[in-house]
Design an enzyme around this catalytic site. Sequence first.
Site, PDB file in Angstrom:
ATOM      1  N   HIS A 198      32.360  21.409  39.215  1.00  0.00           N
ATOM      2  CA  HIS A 198      33.568  20.591  39.139  1.00  0.00           C
ATOM      3  C   HIS A 198      34.054  20.519  37.685  1.00  0.00           C
ATOM      4  CE1 HIS A 198      36.091  16.932  39.888  1.00  0.00           C
ATOM      5  NE2 HIS A 198      35.727  16.677  38.645  1.00  0.00           N
ATOM      6  N   GLU A 199      33.131  20.251  36.769  1.00  0.00           N
ATOM      7  CA  GLU A 199      33.509  20.180  35.352  1.00  0.00           C
ATOM      8  C   GLU A 199      34.027  21.519  34.853  1.00  0.00           C
ATOM      9  OE1 GLU A 199      33.822  17.345  34.025  1.00  0.00           O
ATOM     10  OE2 GLU A 199      32.790  16.337  35.659  1.00  0.00           O
ATOM     11  N   HIS A 241      37.607  21.868  35.475  1.00  0.00           N
ATOM     12  CA  HIS A 241      38.445  21.265  34.426  1.00  0.00           C
ATOM     13  C   HIS A 241      38.562  22.210  33.237  1.00  0.00           C
ATOM     14  CE1 HIS A 241      38.920  17.381  36.234  1.00  0.00           C
ATOM     15  NE2 HIS A 241      37.631  17.084  36.230  1.00  0.00           N
ATOM     16  N   GLU A 263      41.708  16.313  39.476  1.00  0.00           N
ATOM     17  CA  GLU A 263      40.377  16.111  40.039  1.00  0.00           C
ATOM     18  C   GLU A 263      40.233  16.839  41.372  1.00  0.00           C
ATOM     19  OE1 GLU A 263      37.924  14.960  38.475  1.00  0.00           O
ATOM     20  OE2 GLU A 263      39.051  14.188  36.765  1.00  0.00           O
TER      21      GLU A 263
END
Length: 445
Positions: free
Chosen positions: A276-277, A280, A356
């Site tokens: 997930h990071e 980003h 997100e």
Amino acid sequence: MSKKWSIAALVLYVVYAVGMYFYIFHGASGGVPATLKGTVADPQTFMTERELYLSDDYSKIRNFLFFVITPFEWLVYFLILFTGLSRVLENWADTRWKLLKNGAYVFLLYLFTTIIFYPIDIYRYTLSKEYGISTQDFSSWMRDYVIDFWINFGTTLLVVLVLYWLIQKSAKKWWLYAWLLTIPFAIFMMYLQPVVIDPLYNEFTPLKDKELEAKILSLADRADIPSDHVFEVDMSEKTNALNAYVTGIGDNSRIVLWDTTLNNLTDEEILFIMAHEMGHYVEKHIYIGIASYLLSILVGLWLISKIMPWMVSKFGRVLNIEKVSDIRSLPLFFVLVSFLLFVSNPISNAISRYQETRSDEYAMELTGDAEAAVSTFQNLAKAGLSEVNPPWLVKIFRYTHPPMLERINTIARYTDKNEVETETETETETDKETETETDKEIETE
Ligand SMILES: [Zn+2]
């Protein structure tokens, strides 16, 4: 006259706070929709009775605080103006420190408001401790508080001195010059944040678990992320909450995992969070963040440059301000900044929630591990005692991440689609299709 205004402001605030109290404690509650009862999205299935009770309580109190504290700050600043205290502080600074008058004024105002808001900060800390989120002892909390004080005071002082100097030089164009100076300053601060500011509070190290590190690095390799950019930070002395984030720019850009996350989640869950990071990181959300931050500062400064002179010419006597360029107008400047930030929350949060969701999808793309995704979200909700489906106002004003219910929906939607489409199409095509379809869906949400 000023007395009447002070009372009016107080009454207005109390009415607002009572209204907010009823909205949060007795009004709209989100809860779990009937169709999702008993599913993985329903906290009844993964939280204990006690956690359910605490999360409900804790969320309500925190939501209420969020909505009443910022307007309370406005009230305090307005009272500082109405009662003439701002003028008193200015005169005081003027007679004692002539040349350093503006700086001395900023210090006095900053010290005064810190003292006023201190009980609120203590209350927040105690609350978090009572509900088992914070594990930080008081001396350590106080140490962070003092560091905060000096860093924030230093930054505020610098910004205010430059700002009022510009206002004095050019009443019409100061907002533009101030903005132009903000650009290198903001970029410089972003660059320094992970290596200068953050280490003042916590210790950052490369990952200690080498086996896990190897797994993360192979994931990072698949996402084309340089491997020396992953760090862990010792947060377990301060909190039970779980977190990970992307920070810094250029050489200093990095992914940071809280050690609470490393200690409490399985490897699969940690890898999902890392993925997930990485989403980003790969989608450059931090740069989009800086750009939209700079844009909003431009709009904000311009608005303030229009509103402040108007308010001073219209209500100058009540506010005890003669000229915008007088340092005693600073509380008004602070109110306007805080107000604009508060009302723009729904916009910045919506952008953040969109990013997100993108990162959640990216993580699914990379790991394909829906099971780990769902249990990660459940653990995040448990550890932070957060609401899975907050009331509407709370969501749009407070939620930088989609509520857990929506995040689980994203995962469900993703897996459903993938399954349906792999039956009929080749793999590479499927990937593309899913991507665009999910895109559309988010945009229309
Ligand atoms: Zn994220």
